[in-house]
Scaffold this active site. Structure first.
Site, PDB file in Angstrom:
ATOM      1  CB  SER A   4      -0.917  -0.057   1.144  1.00 45.72           C
ATOM      2  OG  SER A   4      -1.993   0.795   1.283  1.00 45.72           O
ATOM      3  CG  HIS A  63      -5.538  -2.153  -0.617  1.00 44.51           C
ATOM      4  ND1 HIS A  63      -4.388  -1.955  -1.570  1.00 44.51           N
ATOM      5  CD2 HIS A  63      -5.071  -1.355   0.578  1.00 44.51           C
ATOM      6  CE1 HIS A  63      -3.640  -1.092  -1.002  1.00 44.51           C
ATOM      7  NE2 HIS A  63      -4.049  -0.770   0.243  1.00 44.51           N
ATOM      8  CD  GLU A  73      -2.207  -2.374  -4.263  1.00 43.17           C
ATOM      9  OE1 GLU A  73      -3.489  -2.389  -3.814  1.00 43.17           O
ATOM     10  OE2 GLU A  73      -1.524  -1.529  -3.577  1.00 43.17           O
TER      11      GLU A  73
END
Length: 798
Positions: free
Chosen positions: A598, A764, A697
């Protein structure tokens, strides 16, 4: 009544289509680019007095008069003749229009129309081998006025490949990239010779027999393929022909040969593109198909290289570079090069086989490394060792430009060149591109250099000076110290054992105390000691501690010998605020396992590019709270203890990888969260990604925002630099006007011309594989829609 009207309408449509088809057929017969009505960018410089004009792009067209004096004339457009030579449509102030050959004229930039954007003039080395070479490229390229340059090196000891670039692919508009396709001139002769050797291996043709038997003509002297491929056929320096009939007539005519010399001897040697072109045409007569097809099947495809004798035959013509002569003469625009395609008629591509090879220098280096490696490339056998020895047989000692070298089949050899015991090499100049490719048969080190727009000067060995200076630097470094690059990372942390200590650091947002304690307890139950950085328990605005506190904790934990691995607490936002505060030199000296995803993406990229260490895109502390995913936990605890490559990745139950764009790619994987990658573009920390595999992502961004970020990275050049893309989870990313995130990604992917795989278990969604960043992976996207991902290198050492 209705039926009659309809029939008339259909007749008009059919006639219209037929007329359109006729126009297209006429267009493709001459193979020309549609001429512009006028052009304010260039003018044409006529080189000599009384230059003949033609009514069309080719010498077979009727005369349109002559230009009486050398000088400037208006440029109206361009086209290619049947030999793929560029012709210019010109018009004078007096109204005289016509076509002039690029042999007799040059297309130059008008001074007022030169694109903005200065070329780089210098580069300061930091003392590393990689930057020493880059500094030499900048110095040599700037000194000779080059518009652009590419250099590729393959290290003999392990086959690792490195690339450098300089300047422009399209002057002032598009930067030169490592995958840009350039013209490589006489390196095409080496490839033609390799095709002949491969055909000889397959029993299709002999190298020593008289070629007259293949052509069905009586030869005045005995000429073999071997002689033609050594540039020593006794043929005079004739213009390469394009017709089988004309070639047969020439090779059977005694006037086409140098008299009084023995064929195949040094006295008969003549640097002669016609000889190589005739050899290629001879091979086509044997194959009964264009040699291009044979080269694709037996050389280019096995090397996984986008190479063609015809620029328009490349898979990715978007990457074509324009070709510039010295002083910004626009010799061949990429739009013109795109129209050069095989006709399918045997014997009509002779000039391309002599001087027409188009490829990135990165791919061209693979050809010479294959010869250096005794005919093998990786686990693929391209030529037999015997065939390579045939090419390395030093047949003739000849002189050129004041230098002396040994001529071989498709190669040349010089002793003690550039500090090596001896090099096999080929070089060439074609349409503004100067190239030099070589290998050292002792060390197997391979060097390829290409420059565009450089002033042509020679050194004493007959090699173009600019390429020679760069090659000299590369061979010197290869002989004295190792080259390392981001895709050659050697700094790795150690694999963990029970009882080792995992340090927890805060990079971004703070974490709920109860969840934090629960996750720490879980790690302890798995057998690991846990050390908590002070900032994990602090609060500063949105973040766990101030920027300085969080950065200090990361620096300290890397330096702390009692900490065996570093696990990031959570993501969110704030990691990029630490980039200017990290001690990258200290971190490089103390590499260790560093894990997160992330917002941690910015740290992964910075540590990879500045500290040259491997890191891991994987579970964070927040992954081990009350909602523990079994796949993620298994991946994490198996991964942190493993010092061997993972191999084929394990997929979560019920999931599989999907091919979006077919193809194969291999390289170090790097990346992570798309938003973070995009936010770093334009900064000193932006992801460079040369020959990397890009992982992306995302969480919570709409399809329209994803489109904007992908567009930013396309314009930034990242997609040009990477070799493939792995798409992880795009979680909770809402559609926009029924367009999904996947639709957007598919649209971008299909324009890239590079392999793209969807469904990598990273992101996620709560499912996260252990993805070692900075290590080599191999991705394969198949035509049936299936795909695979293999991790070839471990992120850890014992």
């Amino acid at each position: 009544m209705y039926r009659k009207v309809t029939e008339k309408k259909h007749l008009r449509i059919r006639l219209g289509r037929a007329f359109t088809a006729l126009l297209l057929a006429l267009f493709f017969v001459v193979g020309s680019v549609p001429p512009a009505s006028a052009d304010s960018t260039y003018y044409i410089y006529i080189k000599s007095d009384n230059t003949m004009l033609r009514t069309g792009p080719g010498s077979s067209y009727a005369s349109a008069g002559a230009i009486s004096k050398a000088g400037k004339i208006n440029y109206l457009g361009s086209g290619l003749d049947s030999n793929n030579k560029v012709w210019y449509k010109v018009g004078s102030a007096t109204g005289k229009n016509g076509w002039v050959s690029s042999d007799a004229a040059e297309r130059r930039y008008k001074s007022s129309a030169k694109p903005a954007g200065a070329l780089p003039q210098s580069y300061s080395s930091d003392g590393s081998a990689y930057n020493d070479i880059l500094a030499q490229i900048y110095k040599s390229a700037a000194a000779c006025g080059a518009v652009g340059a590419q250099v590729s090196v393959i290290r003999g000891k392990d086959g690792a490949q490195f690339d450098w670039t300089y300047g422009w692919s399209e002057y002032g508009t598009k930067r030169m990239g490592v995958t840009t396709k350039v013209g490589l001139g006489e390196i095409s002769e080496t490839v033609t010779a390799m095709c002949a050797l491969k055909m000889n291996e397959n029993g299709l043709v002999g190298l020593s027999g008289d070629i007259g038997s293949i052509w069905g003509v009586k030869m005045p002297v005995g000429v073999s393929l071997s002689m033609l491929l050594t540039n020593s056929s006794t043929l005079k320096n004739l213009t390469t022909q394009n017709s089988i009939k004309n070639t047969a007539s020439l090779i059977s005519s005694s006037s086409s040969y140098n008299s009084g010399v023995t064929p195949g001897t040094a006295k008969a040697w003549k640097r002669n593109a016609f000889g190589i072109g005739t050899a290629a045409a001879t091979l086509e007569l044997v194959l009964k198909e264009p040699l291009e097809r044979f080269a694709q099947d037996n050389l280019f495809v096995p090397l996984e290289a986008d190479i063609s004798f015809y620029a328009g035959g490349l898979k990715n013509t978007k990457k074509l570079a324009s070709r510039y002569g010295y002083n910004l003469t626009a010799v061949m625009l990429s739009s013109e090069a795109k129209t050069i395609k095989p006709s399918g008629v045997i014997g009509q591509g002779q000039i391309n086989y002599a001087t027409g090879l188009t490829a990135s220098t990165h791919d061209a280096a693979k050809i010479f490394y294959t010869l250096a490696n005794d005919g093998a490339y990786g686990d693929k056998r391209i030529l037999t060792t015997s065939s390579v020895k045939t090419m390395e047989n030093k047949r003739l000692t000849v002189k050129e430009n004041g230098g002396e070298f040994r001529q071989s089949t498709g190669l040349r050899y010089i002793k003690s060149l550039y500090g090596t015991k001896g090099l096999y090499y080929n070089m060439g100049s074609a349409n503004g591109m100067i190239s030099f490719a070589s290998y050292d048969p002792t060390t197997k080190n391979t060097v390829a250099v290409t420059v565009s727009g450089a002033k042509v000067t020679y050194d004493k060995n007959g090699i173009y000076k600019v390429c020679g200076e760069i090659a000299n630097k590369v061979y010197s470094i290869l002989g004295n110290k190792n080259i390392t690059l981001y895709d050659d990372v050697t700094a790795k942390g150690k694999a963990l054992e029970p009882g080792d200590t995992i340090g927890i650091v805060a990079t971004s947002y703070a974490m709920d105390e109860a969840e934090f304690n629960r996750a720490v307890t879980f790690l302890q139950k798995m057998g690991y000691n846990v050390k908590i950085a002070p900032s994990c328990k602090l609060r500063y605005k949105l973040y766990a501690g101030s920027d300085r506190q969080r950065a200090n904790d990361i620096n300290n934990f890397f330096a702390d010998s009692s900490v065996d691995a570093i696990l990031c607490m959570r993501g969110g936002n704030g990691a990029s605020r630490l980039l200017d505060l990290l001690d990258y030199d200290l971190i490089a000296k103390h590499p260790k396992l560093f894990i997160g995803y992330s917002d941690v993406t910015s740290l992964h990229i910075a540590l990879y590019q500045k500290s040259h260490i491997t890191t891991v895109h994987g579970a964070m502390l927040t992954s081990f709270t009350s909602k523990i995913n079994q796949y993620t936990a298994d991946q994490f605890f198996n991964g942190i203890t493993r010092s061997t490559p993972i191999g084929e990745i394990e997929m979560p139950k019920g999931r599989k990888l999907e091919a979006i764009v077919t193809g194969k790619a291999e390289g170090p994987v790097i990346g992570g969260n798309l938003s973070v990658i995009a936010s770093m573009a334009g900064t000193e920390y932006e992801l460079k990604g040369e020959h990397c595999i890009l992982l992306i992502e995302e969480l919570g961004e709409s399809a329209s925002t994803i489109d904007r970020m992908l567009t930013q990275l396309r314009m930034n050049g990242l997609f040009d630099r990477v070799d493939g893309i792995l798409v992880g989870d795009f979680t909770d990313c809402p559609s926009y006007d029924d367009i999904t995130a996947k639709n957007v990604i598919e649209d971008f992917a299909k324009k890239l011309g590079k392999p793209v795989i969807w469904g990598v278990p990273c992101g996620h969604s709560g499912i996260n594989m252990f993805m070692p960043l900075g290590t080599r992976v191999r991705m394969t996207a198949n035509r049936d829609g299936s795909a695979s991902l293999k991790i070839l290198e471990s992120a850890l050492v014992k």
